[in-house]
Every structure is written in C-alpha cells, then in structure tokens.
Design a protein around this motif. Structure first.
Motif, PDB file in Angstrom:
ATOM      1  N   VAL A   1       0.828  -1.211   0.000  1.00  0.00           N
ATOM      2  CA  VAL A   1       0.000   0.000   0.000  1.00  0.00           C
ATOM      3  C   VAL A   1       0.865   1.264   0.000  1.00  0.00           C
ATOM      4  CG1 VAL A   1      -1.710   1.337   1.283  1.00  0.00           C
ATOM      5  CG2 VAL A   1      -2.000  -1.139   1.017  1.00  0.00           C
ATOM      6  N   PRO A   2       1.832   1.419   0.931  1.00  0.00           N
ATOM      7  CA  PRO A   2       2.677   2.620   0.844  1.00  0.00           C
ATOM      8  C   PRO A   2       3.479   2.687  -0.451  1.00  0.00           C
ATOM      9  CG  PRO A   2       3.487   1.103   2.530  1.00  0.00           C
ATOM     10  CD  PRO A   2       2.137   0.632   2.140  1.00  0.00           C
ATOM     11  N   VAL A   3       3.931   1.546  -0.954  1.00  0.00           N
ATOM     12  CA  VAL A   3       4.643   1.556  -2.234  1.00  0.00           C
ATOM     13  C   VAL A   3       3.723   2.042  -3.350  1.00  0.00           C
ATOM     14  CG1 VAL A   3       5.681   0.071  -3.993  1.00  0.00           C
ATOM     15  CG2 VAL A   3       6.325  -0.211  -1.604  1.00  0.00           C
ATOM     16  N   PHE A   4       2.485   1.578  -3.333  1.00  0.00           N
ATOM     17  CA  PHE A   4       1.525   2.018  -4.359  1.00  0.00           C
ATOM     18  C   PHE A   4       1.285   3.520  -4.276  1.00  0.00           C
ATOM     19  CE2 PHE A   4      -2.793   3.033  -5.676  1.00  0.00           C
ATOM     20  CZ  PHE A   4      -2.840   2.468  -6.942  1.00  0.00           C
ATOM     21  N   LEU A   5       1.139   4.049  -3.061  1.00  0.00           N
ATOM     22  CA  LEU A   5       0.892   5.477  -2.906  1.00  0.00           C
ATOM     23  C   LEU A   5       2.093   6.304  -3.366  1.00  0.00           C
ATOM     24  CD1 LEU A   5      -0.931   5.497   0.567  1.00  0.00           C
ATOM     25  CD2 LEU A   5      -1.942   5.713  -1.719  1.00  0.00           C
ATOM     26  N   ILE A   6       3.289   5.835  -3.049  1.00  0.00           N
ATOM     27  CA  ILE A   6       4.492   6.549  -3.495  1.00  0.00           C
ATOM     28  C   ILE A   6       4.585   6.544  -5.021  1.00  0.00           C
ATOM     29  CG2 ILE A   6       7.015   6.504  -3.498  1.00  0.00           C
ATOM     30  CD1 ILE A   6       6.895   5.422  -0.638  1.00  0.00           C
ATOM     31  N   LEU A   7       4.344   5.373  -5.624  1.00  0.00           N
ATOM     32  CA  LEU A   7       4.401   5.293  -7.084  1.00  0.00           C
ATOM     33  C   LEU A   7       3.312   6.142  -7.733  1.00  0.00           C
ATOM     34  CD1 LEU A   7       5.106   1.475  -7.577  1.00  0.00           C
ATOM     35  CD2 LEU A   7       6.716   3.363  -7.857  1.00  0.00           C
ATOM     36  N   LYS A   8       2.145   6.193  -7.090  1.00  0.00           N
ATOM     37  CA  LYS A   8       1.067   7.011  -7.635  1.00  0.00           C
ATOM     38  C   LYS A   8       1.437   8.490  -7.607  1.00  0.00           C
ATOM     39  CE  LYS A   8      -3.876   7.975  -7.159  1.00  0.00           C
ATOM     40  NZ  LYS A   8      -5.121   7.694  -6.394  1.00  0.00           N
ATOM     41  N   SER A   9       2.074   8.939  -6.522  1.00  0.00           N
ATOM     42  CA  SER A   9       2.490  10.344  -6.439  1.00  0.00           C
ATOM     43  C   SER A   9       3.571  10.674  -7.462  1.00  0.00           C
ATOM     44  CB  SER A   9       3.009  10.649  -5.029  1.00  0.00           C
ATOM     45  OG  SER A   9       4.202   9.914  -4.753  1.00  0.00           O
ATOM     46  N   MET A  10       4.324   9.669  -7.885  1.00  0.00           N
ATOM     47  CA  MET A  10       5.371   9.868  -8.888  1.00  0.00           C
ATOM     48  C   MET A  10       4.872   9.607 -10.302  1.00  0.00           C
ATOM     49  SD  MET A  10       8.463   7.937  -6.849  1.00  0.00           S
ATOM     50  CE  MET A  10       9.652   8.210  -8.140  1.00  0.00           C
ATOM     51  N   GLY A  11       3.624   9.193 -10.439  1.00  0.00           N
ATOM     52  CA  GLY A  11       3.066   8.913 -11.754  1.00  0.00           C
ATOM     53  C   GLY A  11       3.589   7.627 -12.377  1.00  0.00           C
ATOM     54  N   LEU A  12       3.980   6.673 -11.554  1.00  0.00           N
ATOM     55  CA  LEU A  12       4.570   5.435 -12.058  1.00  0.00           C
ATOM     56  C   LEU A  12       3.648   4.228 -11.938  1.00  0.00           C
ATOM     57  CD1 LEU A  12       8.264   5.725 -10.777  1.00  0.00           C
ATOM     58  CD2 LEU A  12       7.379   6.136 -13.081  1.00  0.00           C
ATOM     59  N   THR A  13       2.411   4.432 -11.457  1.00  0.00           N
ATOM     60  CA  THR A  13       1.485   3.301 -11.438  1.00  0.00           C
ATOM     61  C   THR A  13       1.054   2.988 -12.871  1.00  0.00           C
ATOM     62  OG1 THR A  13      -0.322   4.869 -11.043  1.00  0.00           O
ATOM     63  CG2 THR A  13       0.623   3.760  -9.123  1.00  0.00           C
TER      64      THR A  13
END
Length: 274
Positions: free
Chosen positions: A122-134
């Motif tokens: 979950v935190p990895v997903f949120l970090i990637l989402k903030s970076m536009g990498l999802t």
C-alpha cells in the motif's frame, strides 16, 4: 559396480523425492496435450490417448503472448541487472568499508526480509502514484532493485575474499571505488550471477505486484496475462490454461539451465573461501 543396501535406499529415496517434485510438472505438460474433453478423465492418464497441440494454438489466439512475454522479459531482466548492481555495491560496503552505524544498518536491512510484501504494497503504491509510475513497467522495476537477500549474500561473498588484495590496491593509490571495480567485482562475478539468476526466476513468476500496480492490458506481464485464459468464473479450458503455464515455464527453465554452472561455481567457491 555393486551397490550396498544403504546406496539402494538413497537411490530409492531420491527417486521418490524426484517423482513428487516432477509429478505436478509432468501432469501439467500431459494435460496441456489433451483435448479439453479429456481434462477431467477419471482415473487420470499420464499419457494422453490422443495428444494434440490445439491448446497451445488457443493460447496464442486468446491472449497476446508475445506482448506479455516481452513485458515480462524487460521487467525481469532489468530487475535482475539492477539487483546485481545494488547487491554488489551494498554487499561490498557492508563487508569492506568502515562507517558509522554499519552493524545497525545491516541489521535493519536483514530485518526487512521478515516484512511480507503484502504489508508494504500500500505505501509503495501510494508513493508510485504520487510519482506517476502506477500502471507502468517502471513501477514494477524500480521498487524491486533493492534486495536484502542479495545484499546479505554478496556481503558474505566479499567477506570470504582475501583482504590483502584491497590493501595492495590501496597502497598503489586506488580508492574505494577503483578497488571495488577493478579488484573485488571481477572476483565476485559468480556471486553476482547467483543474485541475477535467482532474481530473474523469482520475478518472472511474480503475480502479486503486477496485479496491484498494473491496470492496462498493454502493461501486463505473462503471469498476469495468463489469468484471462481461465475465462469468466473459471469456465475456460483446463488444457488451454496449463498450455499457457507450460509456455511461461520455458524461459525460466532456460535461464536456470544456462545459469546452473555459475550458480554451482559461485556457491562452491564461496564455501571454499569461507
């Protein structure tokens, strides 16, 4: 050549273990060569009565195997190379360099091995989402570069090497980076091969992270793409599903077969050095 009772017991024991290990693989290959109507025959037959490769053609007809295989190859190859680099650098630093809090930091690295992936997704997903990498392949590659197991393995590998080599290079004026690049890294090639082969085989079969991070079909890896072969509510043909599984196993088996010698030499040389 004659065998004693203990030798025959070992041979029989190894044969039983081999049969239990290879049994599911043999059944998978056998079922992939059956007609769909024969998939649930009772009692099951190891050798199909009328072998056919129709299931394999159906795999290519139902999903874009080449695209998914290309995505998986790109992701796993870059992860393997990235882990070899990060594990080599981190392992060398923890083994050969002196800096503050080295032991606590190494203990912290080892502690991350006890944290399940499901806890951090979950935190990895949120970090990637903030970076536009999802929903991108980079979102699968970059977070997998740090490897606690690879760092531990390479640290032990570097500790088993003679320290005199680094001291001699230091006397000649070489710095830490030059010592690592010119002296220790070439000697650590078998250990790095172990990290690369294990990383490739693990991430080639990875399903959980792609399931969470990828939503576009164009970014699916092969394990994720094979799920669509099951059909709606699992109504797909078992033969087709297992044919896709067999196809997905081929690259992993090939990499392991090619990397088997470096794996064996790396483990053996590490044991001798220790």
């Amino acid at each position: 050549m004659t065998y004693g009772l203990s030798s025959w017991a070992r041979i029989v024991g190894l044969g039983v273990v081999a049969l239990l290990t290879l049994g599911p693989v043999i059944w998978t290959v056998s079922t992939s060569l059956r007609a769909p109507a024969e998939s649930f025959d009772l009692p099951p037959q190891i050798i199909p009565s009328a072998p056919t490769t129709e299931a394999y053609s159906q795999v290519f007809a139902q999903i874009d195997v080449w695209l998914f295989a290309l995505n998986s190859t790109l992701v796993t190859a870059l992860i393997a190379v990235g882990q070899m680099i990060t594990a080599g650098l981190a392992g060398y630093a923890f083994a050969r360099l002196d800096f503050r809090f080295k032991k606590p930091l190494f203990g912290l690295v080892l502690a991350t091995m006890m944290v399940p992936l499901q806890v951090t997704i979950v935190p990895v997903f949120l970090i990637l989402k903030s970076m536009g990498l999802t929903d991108t392949l980079l979102g699968l590659i970059i977070p997998a570069w740090p490897t606690a197991f690879g760092t531990f393995l390479m640290r032990q590998y570097f500790l088993g090497m003679p320290g005199d080599l680094g001291e001699a290079a230091m006397i000649d004026g070489a710095g830490p980076w030059r010592i690592f690049r010119s002296v220790y890294a070439p000697l650590a090639a078998p250990g790095l091969a172990i990290v690369g082969v294990l990383a490739f085989n693990y991430h080639w079969n990875e399903f959980f992270r792609p399931l969470i991070l990828e939503t576009s079909t164009d970014n699916f890896t092969l394990p994720l793409g094979l799920v669509s072969l099951q059909g709606n509510l699992g109504t797909g043909s078992v033969s087709v599903v297992l044919a896709g599984v067999v196809l997905s196993m081929i690259p992993a088996i090939a990499v392991f077969a090619v990397g088997q010698r470096p794996l064996r030499e790396g483990i053996t040389s590490a044991g001798v050095n220790r």
